[in-house]
Design a protein around this motif. Structure first.
Motif, mmCIF file in Angstrom:
data_model
loop_
_atom_site.group_PDB
_atom_site.id
_atom_site.type_symbol
_atom_site.label_atom_id
_atom_site.label_comp_id
_atom_site.label_asym_id
_atom_site.label_seq_id
_atom_site.Cartn_x
_atom_site.Cartn_y
_atom_site.Cartn_z
ATOM 1 N N ILE A 189 0.922 -1.116 0.105
ATOM 2 C CA ILE A 189 -0.155 0.172 0.081
ATOM 3 C C ILE A 189 0.876 1.252 -0.126
ATOM 4 O O ILE A 189 0.732 2.204 -0.729
ATOM 5 C CB ILE A 189 -0.919 -0.044 1.504
ATOM 6 C CG1 ILE A 189 -2.132 -1.056 0.956
ATOM 7 C CG2 ILE A 189 -1.628 1.442 1.366
ATOM 8 C CD1 ILE A 189 -2.763 -1.382 2.436
ATOM 9 N N LEU A 190 1.832 1.181 0.843
ATOM 10 C CA LEU A 190 2.833 2.381 0.677
ATOM 11 C C LEU A 190 3.570 2.660 -0.355
ATOM 12 O O LEU A 190 3.532 3.937 -0.962
ATOM 13 C CB LEU A 190 3.881 2.187 1.851
ATOM 14 C CG LEU A 190 3.533 2.099 3.264
ATOM 15 C CD1 LEU A 190 4.558 1.721 4.413
ATOM 16 C CD2 LEU A 190 3.002 3.553 3.720
ATOM 17 N N ARG A 191 3.870 1.413 -0.945
ATOM 18 C CA ARG A 191 4.649 1.512 -2.485
ATOM 19 C C ARG A 191 3.579 2.118 -3.564
ATOM 20 O O ARG A 191 4.021 3.110 -4.267
ATOM 21 C CB ARG A 191 5.177 0.179 -2.883
ATOM 22 C CG ARG A 191 5.809 0.175 -4.017
ATOM 23 C CD ARG A 191 6.358 -1.169 -4.426
ATOM 24 N NE ARG A 191 5.046 -2.084 -5.049
ATOM 25 C CZ ARG A 191 4.580 -1.962 -6.174
ATOM 26 N NH1 ARG A 191 4.952 -1.222 -7.114
ATOM 27 N NH2 ARG A 191 3.614 -2.738 -6.417
ATOM 28 N N LYS A 192 2.393 1.453 -3.657
ATOM 29 C CA LYS A 192 1.515 1.866 -4.707
ATOM 30 C C LYS A 192 0.860 3.381 -4.452
ATOM 31 O O LYS A 192 0.809 3.982 -5.326
ATOM 32 C CB LYS A 192 0.102 0.906 -4.509
ATOM 33 C CG LYS A 192 0.557 -0.336 -5.252
ATOM 34 C CD LYS A 192 -0.554 -1.493 -5.323
ATOM 35 C CE LYS A 192 -0.109 -2.615 -5.816
ATOM 36 N NZ LYS A 192 -1.365 -3.752 -5.806
ATOM 37 N N LEU A 193 0.616 3.861 -2.987
ATOM 38 C CA LEU A 193 0.352 5.049 -3.041
ATOM 39 C C LEU A 193 1.434 6.117 -2.945
ATOM 40 O O LEU A 193 1.166 7.351 -2.597
ATOM 41 C CB LEU A 193 -0.389 5.040 -1.615
ATOM 42 C CG LEU A 193 -1.785 4.353 -1.353
ATOM 43 C CD1 LEU A 193 -2.648 4.696 0.039
ATOM 44 C CD2 LEU A 193 -2.583 4.485 -2.613
ATOM 45 N N GLU A 194 2.564 5.673 -2.999
ATOM 46 C CA GLU A 194 3.717 6.635 -3.087
ATOM 47 C C GLU A 194 3.864 7.335 -1.827
ATOM 48 O O GLU A 194 4.126 8.681 -1.745
ATOM 49 C CB GLU A 194 3.714 7.301 -4.386
ATOM 50 C CG GLU A 194 3.851 6.393 -5.692
ATOM 51 C CD GLU A 194 3.629 7.246 -7.109
ATOM 52 O OE1 GLU A 194 3.896 8.380 -6.957
ATOM 53 O OE2 GLU A 194 3.280 6.735 -8.016
#
Length: 216
Positions: A189-194
């Motif tokens: 989630i952190l990666r996809k939401l940047e």
């Protein structure tokens, strides 16, 4: 024609079903009182042509219901039928993948046209509301809506719990998975939401919460 009506108010579902039955006598109607039930019906009935979805239901925040159904069943168009009349909310619904938007107060003729146009592959908004310009928001808002749409259904559930302030152990208990699985979801989630932290997740997605919007 196979339609799914998703609304947690039985009386409104009944009224909506009656209106659709008059306009489309041969339509096959399915009803669900929540997102989980809607997903089960869509899983069991892959031939459903259109979902009519209310945004404001118990246990659902903002566009979570819309994005969950879109992620799991991208083939089925979704027509939002909501009490909202704010252009800002309607525009965001389209950004999240809705194929159309009609307020609950529209007449039967407008509802019938909305269903027909969406089934025909067009996007639909009531002309009087579509002509109203949406408020301009900062450049940082539109991208997060697109990033949220990248999440899987399970990641959407984890995101919802993060926004509720739940810890990894609480999320793992509710989803009946291991702590390591939750950690992996949070990382994705952190990666996809940047973003770089859970706090930033809450801040970045705060505008998706329209619970305080009148009529939502």
């Amino acid at each position: 024609m196979r339609l799914l009506l998703v609304d947690d108010h039985p009386l409104f579902r009944e009224a909506l079903a009656s209106a659709i039955a008059l306009a489309f006598p041969k339509a096959e109607l399915h009803e669900a009182d929540g997102i989980r039930a809607a997903c089960e019906i869509l899983e069991q009935n892959p031939a459903i042509d259109l979902t009519l979805l209310d945004l404001s239901m118990q246990g659902v925040t903002g566009f979570e219901g819309l994005t969950t159904i879109r992620a799991r069943f991208p083939r089925v168009p979704i027509l939002i039928v909501s009490g909202v009349t704010e252009p800002r909310v309607m525009q965001e619904a389209l950004r999240h993948g809705a194929a159309g938007f009609v307020p609950k107060a529209v007449d039967k003729a407008t509802l019938t046209r909305a269903i027909s146009e969406v089934l025909g592959g067009a996007l639909f908004m009531p002309p009087d509301l579509a002509a109203t310009p949406a408020p301009v928001r900062g450049d940082d808002k539109a991208p997060i809506a697109e990033r949220v749409a990248r999440l899987t259904p399970q990641q959407m559930r984890v995101l919802g719990m993060i926004r509720q302030g739940k810890l990894n152990k609480q999320i793992a208990y509710e989803l009946q998975v291991g702590d390591s699985t939750v950690k992996a979801h949070v990382s994705e989630i952190l990666r996809k939401l940047e973003v770089i932290s859970r706090t930033q997740i809450v801040i970045e997605t705060a505008y998706l919460d329209f619970d305080q919007t009148s009529g939502f």
